[in-house]
Design a protein around this motif. Structure first.
Motif, PDB file in Angstrom:
ATOM      1  N   GLU A 386       0.827  -1.214   0.000  1.00  0.00           N
ATOM      2  CA  GLU A 386       0.000   0.000   0.000  1.00  0.00           C
ATOM      3  C   GLU A 386       0.859   1.261   0.000  1.00  0.00           C
ATOM      4  O   GLU A 386       0.492   2.278  -0.594  1.00  0.00           O
ATOM      5  CB  GLU A 386      -0.928  -0.011   1.219  1.00  0.00           C
ATOM      6  N   ASP A 389       1.876   1.693  -3.543  1.00  0.00           N
ATOM      7  CA  ASP A 389       0.701   2.115  -4.317  1.00  0.00           C
ATOM      8  C   ASP A 389       0.409   3.598  -4.100  1.00  0.00           C
ATOM      9  O   ASP A 389       0.083   4.324  -5.055  1.00  0.00           O
ATOM     10  CB  ASP A 389      -0.526   1.291  -3.920  1.00  0.00           C
ATOM     11  N   LYS A 390       0.539   4.032  -2.861  1.00  0.00           N
ATOM     12  CA  LYS A 390       0.300   5.448  -2.563  1.00  0.00           C
ATOM     13  C   LYS A 390       1.354   6.321  -3.226  1.00  0.00           C
ATOM     14  O   LYS A 390       1.049   7.419  -3.726  1.00  0.00           O
ATOM     15  CB  LYS A 390       0.309   5.660  -1.047  1.00  0.00           C
TER      16      LYS A 390
END
Length: 551
Positions: A386, A389-390
């Motif tokens: 994550e 992804d961010k």
């Protein structure tokens, strides 16, 4: 400070991140977001070593690759316009390693083993390829007055330590040549494949070398050297044969850009394609000149590709860990999973919506997995995924904004020195005295030399009060068979007083522009001063000069 930074608590944003430059932003994102994912899932063992500060701060690099006697050393000598240390030119294989041409105030040669321990150079990770490679590598530093050493000068003109690099090599035993090329391919800004017009065959070794650049297709350019040694008909056949050969090893839907020419400072053996070679060399120079301007964007793009591969690698490793039994039958299960790796790729592709092109080479992955204990692999840590992804979703967009900010505040960094220095100045610049620039240095109005012919056509169109209407002019201009869009542009350039009609000088100008376009030259967006009709010039002496030449 850039406007996107929300200053809180000592000028930092909520995540404690504040970047002064794009380079600093790239390095920070990699260290804080991507590097933890790579280290957790052994990315550096399987794919590429960790990036260091020098990788982000380095100047643009060019990788030059070719078979023996294709003119690699001569090509560098052509750009440098001077000899460099260790230079050897001959028909026999004279280069059997990698050479880095770099900036330096003092001329010299740096051995490969010494080069890879310098923390200021982006070559430290080459140490992993061992002495067999390092003994065949060297850093060459031409004299401080040299040219190529200044080619990739940064935007800061006070930077005396800016550097250029060009590498060329031929396969040798003792180290993985393809892996070395892959390492360079991931870090350079441009890859130039050099071919000889008389040696188009691509050896198995060179074919493997080209395939090592898979995923870097946007960086590849091809140079067909020594093209002056064949005539036009032979050159067409050679070009077609080269494209056919490249199509078998470069598997991309786009056609790779090929530059034709003879890149050395000697007379052309066949001059019938001189204009073509000049245009091609200028196109290649412009491509190289744009590298400093696009260096930050290239590094950003490479970081995105690396992040996508790191994510896929994490999914693969964690999936293998999940499928392993807790106690018995581990070796048998390991063999089964390695055999099923193509199927596992398909499962992960559907489960995580991953493009097939993002997966690593399955055969190479199967070979490397043989040496690992799957039970010791880490499980999937969604927090790390994550975080990446961010970074891809928000932080990259911020850096894109910063790139535009930096470009607007700084003059564009351009290549200078050597063959690039003043190549467009003077009468030997490409296109000088041709097309729209013809007559720029003449004392008279160049169109006056053909005006008597244009006047005959003009008066056949029945002018009224010394001018013809747009309808009558259109009939004559349409005889050129040029598209209406081109004729409309010519009309706009020729109608100097914008009254919707043409006098005899404006009509002559329109006919001259049609002639230029029919000869294959481009039209300008604005009419150059030397083509403005004398009666429409602001300088009162221009008309007198024109009338004098008419007399």
């Amino acid at each position: 400070m850039f406007s996107w930074v929300k200053q809180e608590q000592g000028g930092r944003n909520k995540e404690g991140e504040m970047y002064q430059t794009v380079t600093e932003g790239l390095q920070t994102l990699y260290t804080k977001k991507l590097l933890p994912l790579e280290e957790t899932y052994l990315f550096h063992d399987f794919h590429s070593p960790a990036l260091e500060a020098a990788d982000f701060q380095s100047k643009p690099m060019v990788l030059l690759v070719g078979q023996y006697s294709t003119g690699k050393t001569t090509f560098i000598r052509y750009l440098l316009e001077q000899d460099f240390p260790g230079m050897r030119i001959g028909p026999e294989p004279t280069t059997d390693g990698f050479i880095a041409v770099m900036y330096g105030e003092n001329e010299g040669v740096v051995p490969g083993n010494a080069l890879v321990v310098d923390p200021k150079k982006p070559f430290r990770k080459l140490n992993a390829f061992g002495n067999s490679f390092l003994n065949r590598g060297a850093g060459l530093i031409p004299g401080g007055c040299g040219a190529f050493l200044r080619l990739f000068k940064g935007a800061n003109a006070a930077s005396a330590a800016s550097r250029s690099a060009s590498f060329h090599g031929r396969g040798v035993s003792g180290y993985d040549f393809a892996e070395v090329l892959r390492w360079f391919g991931e870090r350079v800004d441009r890859i130039i494949l050099l071919f000889d017009a008389h040696k188009l065959d691509i050896s198995d070794e060179f074919s493997e070398a080209i395939k090592a650049f898979k995923g870097q297709d946007d960086k590849i350019r091809v140079v067909l050297n020594k093209a002056d040694q064949v005539d036009t008909q032979q050159l067409m056949r050679v070009y077609g044969a080269l494209m056919w050969s490249l199509g078998k090893v470069i598997n991309t839907p786009e056609v790779v850009r090929v530059y034709l020419g003879s890149f050395w400072a000697k007379p052309l053996q066949n001059t019938e394609n001189r204009r073509l070679f000049e245009a091609e060399s200028q196109d290649l120079f412009r491509d190289i000149q744009g590298l400093p301007r696009n260096a930050a964007l290239r590094k950003l793009n490479d970081l995105i590709k690396r992040a996508r591969l790191a994510k896929v690698h994490a999914y693969i490793i964690s999936y293998l860990k999940k499928e392993m039994p807790s106690l018995f039958g581990r070796e048998k299960k390991k063999e089964e999973l390695i055999m099923r790796l193509p199927e596992i790729y398909t499962i992960l592709q559907r489960e995580h919506h991953i493009s097939p092109g993002d997966f690593p080479n399955v055969t190479k992955m199967q070979d490397m997995l043989q040496h690992y204990d799957f039970s010791k692999f880490p499980s999937l840590k969604m927090k790390l995924i994550e975080s990446v992804d961010k970074m891809l979703a928000t932080k990259i967009a911020v850096l894109m904004t910063m790139i535009r900010e930096e470009e607007s505040k700084q003059p564009p960094a351009m290549v200078s020195g050597g063959a690039f220095e003043g190549s467009q100045d003077g009468p030997f610049g490409h296109g000088y005295g041709e097309g729209i620039s013809a007559g720029a240095d003449a004392d008279d109005w160049i169109i006056s030399r053909e005006k008597h012919r244009y006047d005959e056509i003009f008066y056949m169109l029945m002018p009224i009060n010394g001018k013809i209407t747009g309808v009558n002019a259109k009939k004559e201009m349409m005889n050129s068979r040029l598209p209406n869009t081109v004729l409309g542009k010519i009309w706009k350039l020729a109608d100097c007083d914008q009254d919707g009609m043409l006098d005899e000088e404006e009509f002559a100008l329109a006919q001259h522009l049609i002639k230029i376009k029919l000869e294959g030259y481009e039209l300008p967006t604005e009419l150059p001063d030397h083509l403005v009709p004398p009666s429409h010039r602001k300088n009162p002496t221009a008309e007198a000069l024109y009338n004098h030449s008419e007399d």
